[in-house]
Design a protein around this motif. Structure first.
Motif, PDB file in Angstrom:
ATOM      1  N   ASP A 147       0.865  -1.136   0.120  1.00 22.63           N
ATOM      2  CA  ASP A 147      -0.061   0.035   0.236  1.00 22.63           C
ATOM      3  C   ASP A 147       0.959   1.164  -0.011  1.00 22.63           C
ATOM      4  O   ASP A 147       1.623   1.521   1.116  1.00 22.63           O
ATOM      5  N   PRO A 148       0.897   1.989  -0.995  1.00 19.25           N
ATOM      6  CA  PRO A 148       1.739   3.412  -1.120  1.00 19.25           C
ATOM      7  C   PRO A 148       1.650   4.323  -0.062  1.00 19.25           C
ATOM      8  O   PRO A 148       2.272   4.960   0.167  1.00 19.25           O
ATOM      9  N   PHE A 149      -0.034   4.234   0.194  1.00 21.47           N
ATOM     10  CA  PHE A 149      -0.182   5.419   1.169  1.00 21.47           C
ATOM     11  C   PHE A 149       0.449   5.018   2.569  1.00 21.47           C
ATOM     12  O   PHE A 149       0.400   5.998   3.280  1.00 21.47           O
ATOM     13  N   ILE A 150       0.339   3.566   2.957  1.00 20.38           N
ATOM     14  CA  ILE A 150       0.826   3.481   4.064  1.00 20.38           C
ATOM     15  C   ILE A 150       2.165   3.546   4.116  1.00 20.38           C
ATOM     16  O   ILE A 150       3.092   3.864   5.282  1.00 20.38           O
ATOM     17  N   LEU A 151       3.073   3.311   3.080  1.00 19.27           N
ATOM     18  CA  LEU A 151       4.428   3.760   2.816  1.00 19.27           C
ATOM     19  C   LEU A 151       4.775   5.328   3.256  1.00 19.27           C
ATOM     20  O   LEU A 151       5.735   5.756   3.695  1.00 19.27           O
ATOM     21  N   ASP A 152       3.552   5.995   2.664  1.00 15.97           N
ATOM     22  CA  ASP A 152       3.784   7.327   2.864  1.00 15.97           C
ATOM     23  C   ASP A 152       3.780   7.970   4.288  1.00 15.97           C
ATOM     24  O   ASP A 152       4.577   8.723   4.880  1.00 15.97           O
ATOM     25  N   SER A 153       2.802   7.204   5.120  1.00 19.13           N
ATOM     26  CA  SER A 153       2.799   7.461   6.332  1.00 19.13           C
ATOM     27  C   SER A 153       4.149   7.125   7.202  1.00 19.13           C
ATOM     28  O   SER A 153       4.519   7.780   8.008  1.00 19.13           O
ATOM     29  N   LEU A 154       4.683   5.851   6.424  1.00 17.22           N
ATOM     30  CA  LEU A 154       5.795   5.588   7.357  1.00 17.22           C
ATOM     31  C   LEU A 154       7.042   6.705   7.095  1.00 17.22           C
ATOM     32  O   LEU A 154       7.796   7.155   8.078  1.00 17.22           O
ATOM     33  N   GLY A 155       7.056   7.030   5.912  1.00 19.96           N
ATOM     34  CA  GLY A 155       7.950   8.060   5.607  1.00 19.96           C
ATOM     35  C   GLY A 155       7.888   9.360   6.422  1.00 19.96           C
ATOM     36  O   GLY A 155       8.644   9.796   6.866  1.00 19.96           O
ATOM     37  N   TRP A 156       6.532   9.770   6.617  1.00 17.48           N
ATOM     38  CA  TRP A 156       6.110  10.767   7.196  1.00 17.48           C
ATOM     39  C   TRP A 156       6.269  10.976   8.925  1.00 17.48           C
ATOM     40  O   TRP A 156       7.099  11.840   9.504  1.00 17.48           O
ATOM     41  N   VAL A 157       6.344   9.767   9.391  1.00 15.26           N
ATOM     42  CA  VAL A 157       6.723   9.535  10.823  1.00 15.26           C
ATOM     43  C   VAL A 157       8.108   9.819  10.963  1.00 15.26           C
ATOM     44  O   VAL A 157       8.585  10.171  12.128  1.00 15.26           O
ATOM     45  N   TYR A 158       9.051   9.114  10.149  1.00 15.58           N
ATOM     46  CA  TYR A 158      10.344   9.166   9.929  1.00 15.58           C
ATOM     47  C   TYR A 158      10.575  10.523   9.884  1.00 15.58           C
ATOM     48  O   TYR A 158      11.520  11.022  10.763  1.00 15.58           O
ATOM     49  N   PHE A 159      10.165  11.355   9.260  1.00 17.59           N
ATOM     50  CA  PHE A 159      10.455  12.960   9.077  1.00 17.59           C
ATOM     51  C   PHE A 159      10.295  13.631  10.188  1.00 17.59           C
ATOM     52  O   PHE A 159      11.000  14.367  10.607  1.00 17.59           O
ATOM     53  N   ARG A 160       8.951  13.210  10.876  1.00 20.17           N
ATOM     54  CA  ARG A 160       8.796  13.869  12.220  1.00 20.17           C
ATOM     55  C   ARG A 160       9.821  13.425  13.144  1.00 20.17           C
ATOM     56  O   ARG A 160      10.000  14.353  14.180  1.00 20.17           O
ATOM     57  N   GLN A 161      10.461  12.435  12.945  1.00 24.33           N
ATOM     58  CA  GLN A 161      11.472  11.921  14.123  1.00 24.33           C
ATOM     59  C   GLN A 161      12.846  12.562  13.767  1.00 24.33           C
ATOM     60  O   GLN A 161      13.704  12.002  14.689  1.00 24.33           O
ATOM     61  N   GLY A 162      12.831  13.211  12.668  1.00 18.69           N
ATOM     62  CA  GLY A 162      14.157  13.766  12.217  1.00 18.69           C
ATOM     63  C   GLY A 162      15.144  12.781  11.299  1.00 18.69           C
ATOM     64  O   GLY A 162      16.278  13.216  11.264  1.00 18.69           O
ATOM     65  N   ALA A 219      15.332  12.384   8.321  1.00 22.10           N
ATOM     66  CA  ALA A 219      14.911  13.023   6.888  1.00 22.10           C
ATOM     67  C   ALA A 219      15.425  12.063   5.631  1.00 22.10           C
ATOM     68  O   ALA A 219      14.525  11.865   4.603  1.00 22.10           O
ATOM     69  N   ASP A 220      16.432  11.660   5.765  1.00 23.77           N
ATOM     70  CA  ASP A 220      17.139  10.832   4.527  1.00 23.77           C
ATOM     71  C   ASP A 220      16.304   9.570   4.471  1.00 23.77           C
ATOM     72  O   ASP A 220      16.015   9.070   3.144  1.00 23.77           O
ATOM     73  N   GLU A 221      15.975   8.968   5.587  1.00 20.25           N
ATOM     74  CA  GLU A 221      15.203   7.588   5.437  1.00 20.25           C
ATOM     75  C   GLU A 221      13.739   8.001   5.119  1.00 20.25           C
ATOM     76  O   GLU A 221      13.029   7.312   4.160  1.00 20.25           O
ATOM     77  N   ALA A 222      13.247   9.076   5.474  1.00 24.08           N
ATOM     78  CA  ALA A 222      11.707   9.505   5.006  1.00 24.08           C
ATOM     79  C   ALA A 222      11.788   9.764   3.366  1.00 24.08           C
ATOM     80  O   ALA A 222      10.863   9.309   2.896  1.00 24.08           O
ATOM     81  N   LEU A 223      12.716  10.211   2.880  1.00 23.48           N
ATOM     82  CA  LEU A 223      12.867  10.674   1.424  1.00 23.48           C
ATOM     83  C   LEU A 223      12.632   9.351   0.595  1.00 23.48           C
ATOM     84  O   LEU A 223      11.860   9.329  -0.225  1.00 23.48           O
ATOM     85  N   LEU A 246       9.094   7.986   0.773  1.00 21.22           N
ATOM     86  CA  LEU A 246       8.185   8.951   0.156  1.00 21.22           C
ATOM     87  C   LEU A 246       8.571   8.764  -1.481  1.00 21.22           C
ATOM     88  O   LEU A 246       7.348   8.786  -2.337  1.00 21.22           O
ATOM     89  N   GLN A 247       9.573   8.577  -1.700  1.00 20.60           N
ATOM     90  CA  GLN A 247      10.155   8.616  -3.244  1.00 20.60           C
ATOM     91  C   GLN A 247       9.241   7.226  -3.719  1.00 20.60           C
ATOM     92  O   GLN A 247       8.868   7.348  -4.798  1.00 20.60           O
ATOM     93  N   GLN A 248       9.576   6.118  -2.977  1.00 25.15           N
ATOM     94  CA  GLN A 248       8.961   4.880  -3.277  1.00 25.15           C
ATOM     95  C   GLN A 248       7.234   5.083  -3.547  1.00 25.15           C
ATOM     96  O   GLN A 248       6.697   4.251  -4.502  1.00 25.15           O
ATOM     97  N   SER A 249       6.724   5.689  -2.628  1.00 19.73           N
ATOM     98  CA  SER A 249       5.505   5.693  -2.359  1.00 19.73           C
ATOM     99  C   SER A 249       4.957   6.417  -3.676  1.00 19.73           C
ATOM    100  O   SER A 249       3.921   6.384  -4.329  1.00 19.73           O
ATOM    101  N   GLY A 300       7.720  17.037  -0.972  1.00 18.00           N
ATOM    102  CA  GLY A 300       8.235  18.335  -1.255  1.00 18.00           C
ATOM    103  C   GLY A 300       8.688  19.053   0.261  1.00 18.00           C
ATOM    104  O   GLY A 300       9.667  19.526  -0.003  1.00 18.00           O
ATOM    105  N   GLU A 301       7.912  18.633   1.122  1.00 19.18           N
ATOM    106  CA  GLU A 301       8.459  19.210   2.447  1.00 19.18           C
ATOM    107  C   GLU A 301       9.747  18.741   2.927  1.00 19.18           C
ATOM    108  O   GLU A 301      10.782  19.353   3.484  1.00 19.18           O
ATOM    109  N   VAL A 302       9.825  17.384   2.990  1.00 19.48           N
ATOM    110  CA  VAL A 302      10.996  16.754   3.263  1.00 19.48           C
ATOM    111  C   VAL A 302      12.300  17.289   2.520  1.00 19.48           C
ATOM    112  O   VAL A 302      13.408  17.360   2.743  1.00 19.48           O
TER     113      VAL A 302
END
Length: 473
Positions: free
Chosen positions: A392-407, A409-413, A416-419, A433-435
């Motif tokens: 599910d790409p939207f769940i991957l998006d959520s995972l990337g977003w929580v990584y970004f919130r945890q600081g 950013a590289d893992e989040a990127l 989010l690119q995969q999603s 874009g925000e990342v």
């Protein structure tokens, strides 16, 4: 053999099976071998079925006329026995033996879930100039099931380029482009489908195969009209959208179509009429009270009446407290109303009622991450959702977003690119874009934000992000 399989006496099966194959004319042995997995599909001991078949087919694994069928069948039996590594070995050898054979490709499509590397066999086959179009469409279907819509579109483009008269491929292409919010190109593909597939006759029967085929054609044509309406609605062409919906006769209208018509009414200010339509309108699928209620809640949500929709579902939940679907929908409305404590209580109830509901875990985890709260807990919830629905790409998006919130950013990127590569949705582009903005890649961030705006100009997440970061596109 039928008696032995029916009585589960598989230890006696190898001899008769081997003899049956030997008795076939040489040109008919491969089809008999290829049918073996289907013949053994009902047995309970899958491992024994594999072992027996390995014994019976040993003599055919090296003969050029039968080796591909034998290895493909053993690969299917190994997959059924949950021995995916062995199945992959059989698959790769079968494909090496005969790169033009269709059987290994079909096996590879089935193995793509447990063994993603099986996709390489599919791609290698489809690169051949003599690749069969139905196998490409089967690959498209597999990609759709994994929500890799961009990849599916790419394959459909190849399909229609190679066989421009393939109506079904044009329809699938138009539907996916519309889902990806590319309505203009979607309309072009749908127009091509409709030019190839004339409107079917109005009356339908059900007494013969021809009648059943006619009914399937009618349903497919109706679907094309509905997708045309969706595409025109995305463009803001509401009258044209309504015209396409009206092409579906009343006796073939289902509740989903009533909801679409009601959505158009809402956008034209006719909210009460839309509600009346989904509540009382005639529908061929004879929807029950629950389905009608969910449709009313959808219309109220579209009209911006979230509180009314929340109250409507709340009354239903009181009468049906074990209905996880109703509880989930009420939770999503609670979030829109910013009643976060209520939302969390409802989502935890969904998880209690349905422990494998990936969307409930994801919704709760994402809400926490979005509000920058209890990020460790949010991560665990979303990781559990990923385990339940890894494609599910939207769940991957959520995972990337929580990584970004945890600081992180590289893992989040990367996530989010995969999603976004699988499903280029406006909200995913907003997060991406925000990342990128935070990482100092501001030109690239602007590119994704402009793309999000092009796909969905009124996206709430995009608007709020640009306002918060004080960015003008």
């Amino acid at each position: 053999m039928q008696l032995l399989v029916a009585t589960e006496k598989l230890d006696e099966l190898a001899g008769p099976l081997k003899e049956l194959i030997e008795r076939q004319p040489e040109v008919e042995r491969s089809p008999v071998i290829a049918g073996l997995p289907r013949f053994l599909a009902g047995v309970h001991d899958k491992a024994q079925a594999l072992s027996v078949s390995q014994t019976a087919l040993a003599a055919y694994l090296d003969a050029p006329a039968t080796r591909t069928a034998a290895r493909t069948s053993l690969g299917r039996l190994a997959a059924a026995a949950q021995q995916s590594d062995l199945a992959m070995d059989y698959l790769q050898q079968a494909h090496r033996d005969d790169p033009a054979a269709a059987g290994p490709v079909l096996l590879a499509l089935d193995l793509m879930g447990p063994k993603p590397e099986a996709e390489a066999v599919v791609k290698d086959y489809l690169a051949r100039p003599d690749a069969l179009a139905p196998l490409r469409l089967a690959y498209v279907q597999s990609l759709e099931q994994r929500q890799r819509l961009v990849d599916a579109v790419a394959q459909l483009r190849l399909a229609v380029a190679q066989q421009p008269e393939m109506a079904q491929a044009w329809l699938s292409l138009g539907a996916l482009l519309t889902e990806l919010q590319e309505p203009r190109e979607g309309i072009q593909a749908l127009d091509r489908y409709l030019a190839l597939q004339a409107a079917p006759a109005a009356d339908a029967g059900d007494a013969s195969d021809d009648d059943n085929q006619d009914e399937r054609l009618r349903r497919t044509y109706d679907y094309a009209c509905v997708v045309q309406a969706d595409a025109h609605e995305q463009l803001g062409e509401l009258k044209e959208a309504a015209r396409w919906l009206d092409k579906v006769p009343a006796d073939r209208t289902d509740l989903a179509l009533l909801v679409r018509r009601a959505s158009l009414m809402v956008r034209q200010g006719q909210v009460d009429a839309g509600l009346a339509l989904v509540k009382n309108g005639a529908a061929r699928d004879n929807p029950d009270a629950r389905a009608r209620l969910l449709a009313q809640a959808q219309v109220l949500r579209d009209a911006g009446r979230q509180q009314a929709a929340f109250d409507l579902l709340g009354d239903a939940v009181k009468q049906n407290p074990e209905d996880s679907g109703l509880v989930y929908e009420q939770a999503m409305l609670a979030e829109q109303l910013k009643q976060y404590d209520t939302m969390e209580t409802l989502l935890r109830e969904v998880i209690r009622l349905k422990s494998d509901d990936a969307q409930a875990y994801n919704a709760l985890g994402y809400s926490l991450a979005e509000r920058d709260l209890r990020l460790d807990e949010a991560l665990k919830l979303i990781q559990h959702a990923v385990a339940l629905a890894p494609d599910d790409p939207f769940i991957l998006d959520s995972l990337g977003w929580v990584y970004f919130r945890q600081g992180r950013a590289d893992e989040a990127l990367k996530l989010l690119q995969q999603s976004y590569a699988a499903r280029p949705h406006a909200e995913v582009a907003t997060h991406l874009g925000e990342v990128l903005w935070a990482l100092g890649q501001r030109d690239e961030a602007m590119r994704y934000w402009r793309e999000a705006q092009r796909r969905e100009r009124d996206n709430t997440a995009l608007r709020e992000t640009l306002q918060r970061l004080k960015v003008k596109l």
